[in-house]
Scaffold this active site. Structure first.
Site, PDB file in Angstrom:
ATOM      1  N   ASN A   1      10.983   8.364  -2.675  1.00  0.00           N
ATOM      2  CA  ASN A   1      10.392   7.781  -3.869  1.00  0.00           C
ATOM      3  C   ASN A   1      10.214   6.273  -3.725  1.00  0.00           C
ATOM      4  OD1 ASN A   1       9.708   6.980  -6.469  1.00  0.00           O
ATOM      5  ND2 ASN A   1      11.057   8.419  -7.470  1.00  0.00           N
ATOM      6  N   ASP A   2      11.298   5.535  -3.851  1.00  0.00           N
ATOM      7  CA  ASP A   2      11.176   4.077  -3.862  1.00  0.00           C
ATOM      8  C   ASP A   2      10.533   3.517  -2.593  1.00  0.00           C
ATOM      9  OD1 ASP A   2      12.303   3.895  -6.383  1.00  0.00           O
ATOM     10  OD2 ASP A   2      14.338   3.817  -5.584  1.00  0.00           O
ATOM     11  N   VAL A   3      10.800   4.166  -1.453  1.00  0.00           N
ATOM     12  CA  VAL A   3      10.308   3.608  -0.188  1.00  0.00           C
ATOM     13  C   VAL A   3       8.810   3.822  -0.017  1.00  0.00           C
ATOM     14  CG1 VAL A   3      12.536   3.862   0.955  1.00  0.00           C
ATOM     15  CG2 VAL A   3      10.838   5.686   1.158  1.00  0.00           C
TER      16      VAL A   3
ATOM     17  N   ALA B   1      15.833   2.923  -7.982  1.00  0.00           N
ATOM     18  CA  ALA B   1      15.393   1.648  -8.538  1.00  0.00           C
ATOM     19  C   ALA B   1      15.008   1.810 -10.001  1.00  0.00           C
ATOM     20  CB  ALA B   1      14.218   1.094  -7.745  1.00  0.00           C
TER      21      ALA B   1
END
Lengths: 97, 466
Positions: free
Chosen positions: B391-393, B431
């Site tokens: 997700n965040d990456v 995050a």
């Protein structure tokens, strides 16, 4: 400061520098196995544990000696076996196709 | 120096050489295993040399030998069992557990040297440092392992006055250490020092979120190395000094690399209060922007007719243990002539390189795994980017200032011609912000558990191509 302490300090400092130098080049692919491998290497405290356990005289000494060798042996054996297990999974392309 | 002592010291030198060369061989996957085995050889040599030293000195009582052997056997069996039994996804907490016992052993080695009030300052200073660092690592690593295992809440645990308590513990520890170093020793001062360090270890790690645990584990690993080096000063043992310093230095570098990959400063991580570790249950929704859900059949058509597919595996894949399902899909696609590569973010999985280990477990060759820069060069050329539980990456928001992940290096998934995201829900990553990749018109969301979703894709591709 004694000459002996100075010599040991020199070894300590040089080993630190070698450590910085050797690890800086390792690719991210190997960071987890590497962390595990260095984790196993600090299990060398087993040597210190043996020295402590060997001079035990009182019951408290014996208890301490047992715990310290058990901890250190677990660190060494577990650390190396798990690292080897991880690295054994990394295969070259030819071998797996 | 007696002959035996000379031989033992030379053996220690050889062991230290094995450790350095062994770590050096870990520069490439092809030689890494050999490197580890060289390191094992060094360890065996160091232990054998120490045995020779003990036998030669003749100070050890029969009971002492029994205690030594019993401790070694119990510890070895426990370590061997844990190392064999644990699944690869649980690797980070196991490494942390081994780190804890190593730190504990290092602290305990110094205690007998501190209790009697004699000895020179050159022994008492490293001994006090050893107890502090070792005990702190022991407690901290146990908390870290507990967080990753889910025994301790993964979210940051903060309570009012936590900083004051931490400060007080540090002062108490410093006073006890000062008393010990001045030679006023005694068991009580050692106990206070150890207790303060243990409590400080817990107080330091509890407020840190589960997502930051890998960095913390690496830092604690470096600390154990330093404690072992201190134990080397205490026992005047060169192999402990060299090996401890090596681990201390390498751990410090790894810690810095990991913190950089997450775009977080070490200070910010240690101050804590961020990152829960498991993001699946965050508030859902995507700010009202439309999301295109696709079925496995739709996605399979895209995959089956793609020439280049880049897979982006993330924590969702690791959590679902879907690496074998992924390999099966890749095998089917490769058989059709599709080029499949894997784009691996440095912090994918639970530790840097953890994802590589998981994929390797599923027989995926390491040459197919691309690191960040190579992957970002390949993504614009890809027909399909298949994101599995990352997700965040992959969030393009990182390229803009002003949000939680600004400046974090990401995989440029949005630059591929088409994107398929396998994900259970629209839940957030750790995050805690929306991923605008999901609302991109060229993104299809396949809502499924990673393993089930990949199996469905594989089945659908097989049906398509008969």
């Amino acid at each position: 400061m004694s000459a002996e302490l100075l010599a040991t300090l020199s070894i300590f400092l040089l080993a630190l520098l070698v450590g910085f130098e050797v690890i800086g080049k390792v690719p991210a692919t190997l960071h987890t196995p590497l962390m595990s491998a260095t984790n196993a290497i600090h299990g060398v405290i087993l040597v210190g544990a043996m020295l402590v356990a060997s001079v035990a005289e009182t019951t408290a000494d014996y208890a301490l000696g047992f715990v310290v060798t058990a901890f250190a042996a677990m660190n060494v054996v577990g650390g190396y076996v798990v690292t080897d297990r991880m690295l054994g999974m990394f295969r070259a392309p030819e071998a797996s196709r | 120096m007696s002959t035996v002592e000379t031989v033992v010291r030379l053996a220690y030198l050889a062991a230290a050489t094995c450790f350095v060369l062994g770590l050096h061989l870990m520069n490439t996957p092809a030689t890494a295993r050999r490197g580890n085995r060289l390191s094992i050889a060094g360890m065996l040599l160091a232990v054998a040399a120490t045995l020779v030293l003990l036998v030669d000195s003749g100070d050890t009582s029969p009971a002492g030998w029994i205690v030594l052997a019993a401790g070694a056997v119990v510890g070895s069996v426990a370590g061997l069992w844990a190392a064999r039994a644990v699944p690869m996804t649980a690797m980070p907490q196991l490494v942390s557990l081994f780190n804890a016992v190593g730190g504990g052993a290092a602290a305990l080695v110094a205690i007998p040297e501190l209790a009697p009030p004699a000895d020179a300052a050159s022994v008492r200073v490293p001994a006090a440092l050893d107890v502090v660092i070792g005990a702190l690592t022991f407690a901290g690593s146990l908390v870290a392992a507990g967080k990753l295992q889910g025994l301790v809440p993964g979210r940051p645990v903060l309570f009012p006055g936590a900083r004051v308590v931490g400060g007080a513990l540090a002062v108490i520890g410093a006073v006890a250490a000062g008393v010990l170093v001045r030679g006023y020793g005694g068991g009580a001062a050692v106990a206070v020092l150890a207790a303060a360090a243990l409590a400080l270890g817990v107080a330091l790690v509890l407020p840190i979120g589960g997502a930051d645990m890998p960095v913390v584990i690496s830092l604690l690993n470096a600390c154990t190395g330093t404690a072992v080096a201190m134990a080397g000063f205490v026992t005047d043992n060169s192999v402990l000094v060299v090996a401890g310093a090596l681990v201390g230095a390498s751990g410090a570098i790894l810690t810095a690399l990991m913190a950089a990959a997450m775009n977080r400063s070490l200070a910010a991580i240690l101050l804590g209060g961020y990152g829960t570790g498991d993001g699946a249950s965050g508030p859902s929704g995507s700010g009202g922007a439309p999301v295109r859900a696709v079925t496995a059949d739709d996605a399979a058509i895209q995959l089956a007719y793609a020439r280049r597919v880049v897979v982006v595996p993330g924590y969702g894949l690791a959590a679902a243990q879907a690496q074998h399902a992924l390999h099966e899909l890749a095998t089917v696609l490769s058989a059709r002539g599709t080029e499949v590569t894997y784009a691996i973010h440095p912090v994918a999985g639970r530790m840097p390189g953890h994802m590589n280990v998981l994929l390797a477990e599923a027989n995926i060759p390491y040459s197919d795994m691309q690191e960040l820069d190579a992957a970002n060069a390949a993504l614009p050329l890809a027909d399909v980017a298949l994101v599995v539980g990352a997700n965040d990456v992959t969030n393009p928001a990182a390229r803009r200032p002003g949000n939680a992940i600004s400046g974090m290096p990401i995989l440029d998934v949005d630059r591929a011609a088409a994107v398929i995201v396998v994900k259970r829900s629209m839940g957030h990553g750790y995050a805690g912000i929306d991923n605008e990749l999901y609302t991109d018109p060229k993104t299809g969301m396949l809502f499924a558990d990673a393993r089930a979703g990949l199996a469905a894709l594989t089945a659908a591709v097989k049906t398509l191509v008969g």
